[in-house]
Design a protein around this motif. Structure first.
Motif, mmCIF file in Angstrom:
data_model
loop_
_atom_site.group_PDB
_atom_site.id
_atom_site.type_symbol
_atom_site.label_atom_id
_atom_site.label_comp_id
_atom_site.label_asym_id
_atom_site.label_seq_id
_atom_site.Cartn_x
_atom_site.Cartn_y
_atom_site.Cartn_z
ATOM 1 N N LEU A 1 4.125 1.124 10.538
ATOM 2 C CA LEU A 1 3.178 2.153 10.978
ATOM 3 C C LEU A 1 1.914 1.517 11.549
ATOM 4 O O LEU A 1 1.398 1.939 12.597
ATOM 5 C CB LEU A 1 2.825 3.082 9.825
ATOM 6 C CG LEU A 1 3.896 4.078 9.382
ATOM 7 C CD1 LEU A 1 3.397 4.860 8.178
ATOM 8 C CD2 LEU A 1 4.246 5.039 10.529
ATOM 9 N N LEU A 2 1.404 0.500 10.852
ATOM 10 C CA LEU A 2 0.187 -0.168 11.313
ATOM 11 C C LEU A 2 0.440 -0.884 12.641
ATOM 12 O O LEU A 2 -0.417 -0.858 13.537
ATOM 13 C CB LEU A 2 -0.296 -1.172 10.268
ATOM 14 C CG LEU A 2 -0.978 -0.555 9.045
ATOM 15 C CD1 LEU A 2 -1.100 -1.593 7.942
ATOM 16 C CD2 LEU A 2 -2.341 -0.001 9.423
ATOM 17 N N THR A 3 1.580 -1.521 12.767
ATOM 18 C CA THR A 3 1.918 -2.225 14.003
ATOM 19 C C THR A 3 2.038 -1.261 15.170
ATOM 20 O O THR A 3 1.549 -1.521 16.275
ATOM 21 C CB THR A 3 3.230 -3.018 13.827
ATOM 22 O OG1 THR A 3 3.085 -3.932 12.729
ATOM 23 C CG2 THR A 3 3.563 -3.798 15.076
ATOM 24 N N THR A 4 2.687 -0.125 14.921
ATOM 25 C CA THR A 4 2.845 0.889 15.970
ATOM 26 C C THR A 4 1.504 1.439 16.401
ATOM 27 O O THR A 4 1.225 1.632 17.587
ATOM 28 C CB THR A 4 3.758 2.026 15.474
ATOM 29 O OG1 THR A 4 5.017 1.490 15.104
ATOM 30 C CG2 THR A 4 3.941 3.082 16.561
ATOM 31 N N THR B 1 -13.627 -9.416 -2.037
ATOM 32 C CA THR B 1 -13.707 -8.406 -0.983
ATOM 33 C C THR B 1 -12.295 -8.015 -0.567
ATOM 34 O O THR B 1 -11.509 -8.861 -0.125
ATOM 35 C CB THR B 1 -14.467 -8.953 0.235
ATOM 36 O OG1 THR B 1 -15.789 -9.324 -0.170
ATOM 37 C CG2 THR B 1 -14.543 -7.908 1.335
ATOM 38 N N LEU B 2 -11.974 -6.753 -0.725
ATOM 39 C CA LEU B 2 -10.629 -6.252 -0.414
ATOM 40 C C LEU B 2 -10.721 -5.398 0.842
ATOM 41 O O LEU B 2 -11.000 -4.205 0.783
ATOM 42 C CB LEU B 2 -10.087 -5.461 -1.600
ATOM 43 C CG LEU B 2 -10.039 -6.224 -2.930
ATOM 44 C CD1 LEU B 2 -9.549 -5.328 -4.058
ATOM 45 C CD2 LEU B 2 -9.165 -7.457 -2.815
ATOM 46 N N ASP B 3 -10.490 -6.019 1.979
ATOM 47 C CA ASP B 3 -10.679 -5.329 3.253
ATOM 48 C C ASP B 3 -9.492 -5.498 4.191
ATOM 49 O O ASP B 3 -9.608 -5.308 5.396
ATOM 50 C CB ASP B 3 -11.949 -5.845 3.935
ATOM 51 C CG ASP B 3 -11.935 -7.357 4.155
ATOM 52 O OD1 ASP B 3 -10.963 -8.015 3.732
ATOM 53 O OD2 ASP B 3 -12.897 -7.879 4.749
ATOM 54 N N ALA B 4 -8.326 -5.859 3.644
ATOM 55 C CA ALA B 4 -7.142 -6.048 4.481
ATOM 56 C C ALA B 4 -6.559 -4.714 4.914
ATOM 57 O O ALA B 4 -6.924 -3.643 4.405
ATOM 58 C CB ALA B 4 -6.096 -6.865 3.731
ATOM 59 N N ASP B 5 -5.631 -4.779 5.857
ATOM 60 C CA ASP B 5 -4.964 -3.564 6.328
ATOM 61 C C ASP B 5 -4.021 -3.005 5.265
ATOM 62 O O ASP B 5 -3.831 -1.790 5.167
ATOM 63 C CB ASP B 5 -4.168 -3.872 7.606
ATOM 64 C CG ASP B 5 -5.030 -4.504 8.684
ATOM 65 O OD1 ASP B 5 -6.018 -3.869 9.085
ATOM 66 O OD2 ASP B 5 -4.720 -5.643 9.084
ATOM 67 N N LEU B 6 -3.434 -3.891 4.468
ATOM 68 C CA LEU B 6 -2.558 -3.492 3.371
ATOM 69 C C LEU B 6 -2.955 -4.276 2.134
ATOM 70 O O LEU B 6 -3.161 -5.496 2.199
ATOM 71 C CB LEU B 6 -1.093 -3.782 3.706
ATOM 72 C CG LEU B 6 -0.389 -2.821 4.664
ATOM 73 C CD1 LEU B 6 0.991 -3.367 5.018
ATOM 74 C CD2 LEU B 6 -0.256 -1.447 4.040
ATOM 75 N N LEU B 7 -3.059 -3.589 1.008
ATOM 76 C CA LEU B 7 -3.446 -4.215 -0.248
ATOM 77 C C LEU B 7 -2.342 -4.026 -1.280
ATOM 78 O O LEU B 7 -1.868 -2.908 -1.495
ATOM 79 C CB LEU B 7 -4.739 -3.594 -0.775
ATOM 80 C CG LEU B 7 -5.992 -3.780 0.074
ATOM 81 C CD1 LEU B 7 -7.081 -2.815 -0.372
ATOM 82 C CD2 LEU B 7 -6.490 -5.206 -0.027
ATOM 83 N N LEU B 8 -1.960 -5.114 -1.908
ATOM 84 C CA LEU B 8 -1.034 -5.058 -3.038
ATOM 85 C C LEU B 8 -1.819 -5.412 -4.286
ATOM 86 O O LEU B 8 -2.282 -6.551 -4.442
ATOM 87 C CB LEU B 8 0.111 -6.046 -2.841
ATOM 88 C CG LEU B 8 1.170 -5.679 -1.797
ATOM 89 C CD1 LEU B 8 2.142 -6.831 -1.599
ATOM 90 C CD2 LEU B 8 1.922 -4.427 -2.208
ATOM 91 N N SER C 1 -2.915 -9.146 14.179
ATOM 92 C CA SER C 1 -1.817 -9.074 13.218
ATOM 93 C C SER C 1 -2.254 -8.302 11.972
ATOM 94 O O SER C 1 -3.440 -8.276 11.623
ATOM 95 C CB SER C 1 -1.385 -10.490 12.800
ATOM 96 O OG SER C 1 -0.907 -11.214 13.911
ATOM 97 N N VAL C 2 -1.291 -7.681 11.329
ATOM 98 C CA VAL C 2 -1.563 -6.938 10.103
ATOM 99 C C VAL C 2 -1.960 -7.920 8.995
ATOM 100 O O VAL C 2 -1.264 -8.902 8.738
ATOM 101 C CB VAL C 2 -0.335 -6.123 9.661
ATOM 102 C CG1 VAL C 2 -0.585 -5.438 8.335
ATOM 103 C CG2 VAL C 2 0.039 -5.101 10.734
ATOM 104 N N HIS D 1 7.307 -2.475 4.088
ATOM 105 C CA HIS D 1 7.778 -2.608 5.463
ATOM 106 C C HIS D 1 7.446 -1.352 6.272
ATOM 107 O O HIS D 1 7.027 -1.442 7.443
ATOM 108 C CB HIS D 1 9.282 -2.854 5.477
ATOM 109 C CG HIS D 1 9.862 -3.006 6.850
ATOM 110 N ND1 HIS D 1 9.674 -4.132 7.625
ATOM 111 C CD2 HIS D 1 10.616 -2.158 7.595
ATOM 112 C CE1 HIS D 1 10.289 -3.983 8.781
ATOM 113 N NE2 HIS D 1 10.874 -2.794 8.790
ATOM 114 N N HIS D 2 7.609 -0.187 5.640
ATOM 115 C CA HIS D 2 7.303 1.078 6.320
ATOM 116 C C HIS D 2 5.832 1.132 6.740
ATOM 117 O O HIS D 2 5.511 1.464 7.887
ATOM 118 C CB HIS D 2 7.627 2.242 5.387
ATOM 119 C CG HIS D 2 7.174 3.576 5.874
ATOM 120 N ND1 HIS D 2 7.682 4.187 7.000
ATOM 121 C CD2 HIS D 2 6.225 4.430 5.383
ATOM 122 C CE1 HIS D 2 7.082 5.347 7.191
ATOM 123 N NE2 HIS D 2 6.199 5.518 6.231
#
Length: 222
Positions: free
Chosen positions: A215-218, A46-53, A6-7, A210-211
């Motif tokens: 993209l990451l899911t695809t 540690t900031l290593d997620a797929d998406l960072l806010l 999962s993302v 969401h975009h």
């Protein structure tokens, strides 16, 4: 991102930037909220997620610049939270966000997360609308320059009702609702809620998030 996983989304920033509030405004209840990046005596998370806010509390500090310089722009979004405190009008916050985006090379979104969370979880009551209609012809500013001015006892014989509206929608929300009613006094609760939601800037951030999620899911699925 590994296939089948999962993302991961991380929400980070300085203390009191509004990380939890933004998570609720975006319904990102499964996102990971890090400890503050400016926590005394502790290393940055540690900031290593797929998406960072990365949340800015209306201001931009040297520590933010240093840390953002280490993050990949393709998986980072910066949120200029508390945008209602920047300048005197929304275009001031939008211009500041654009300036930061050019400077950092990362997309920056002006947002008022606290009000956005209110519009997601609440609705205007008939009492809210009646109170706002009673005061929509008063000059604004100065009516909504401060909490004290809006709730002043000598303004009108309804200080408790004005305080209740302020508790529900905060000063930015009240100001936007009054401006909408000046344009169309017949607006009802649903229309006011939609206008107020749009005025928080949350939709543009949600669309981009969401975009990138899609993209990451695809990519992971392919």
């Amino acid at each position: 991102m590994p296939v089948g996983r999962s993302v991961r989304i991380q929400v980070t920033g300085r203390a009191r930037a509004g990380k939890t509030t933004l998570r609720h405004a975006l319904s990102l209840l499964t996102a990971e909220e890090t400890r503050p990046v400016d926590h005394p005596g502790q290393p940055a998370p540690t900031l290593d997620a797929d998406l960072l806010l990365y949340i800015l509390p209306g201001t931009f500090a040297p520590a933010d610049r240093r840390l953002l310089g280490t993050l990949p722009p393709e998986r980072t979004l910066v949120v200029l939270n508390k945008a209602d405190t920047i300048g005197t009008r929304w275009p001031d916050a939008a211009a500041r966000a654009e300036q930061l985006a050019t400077d950092l090379g990362i997309m920056v979104f002006p947002v008022v997360a606290s009000v956005a969370a209110c519009t997601r979880n609440g609705t205007f009551t008939d009492a809210d609308v009646l109170t706002l209609r009673r005061h929509h012809t008063r000059p604004d500013p100065p009516l909504t320059l401060s909490h004290e001015l809006f709730t002043a006892p000598d303004l009108a014989p309804d200080p408790e009702a004005r305080q209740a509206v302020l508790d529900h929608w905060e000063l930015h929300g009240v100001s936007c609702a009054l401006a909408a009613l000046r344009h169309d006094p017949a607006l009802g609760p649903r229309a006011l809620l939609q206008i107020l939601h749009s005025a928080t800037g949350i939709d543009a951030l949600h669309r981009e998030l969401h975009h990138r999620y899609e993209l990451l899911t695809t990519t992971a699925g392919g």
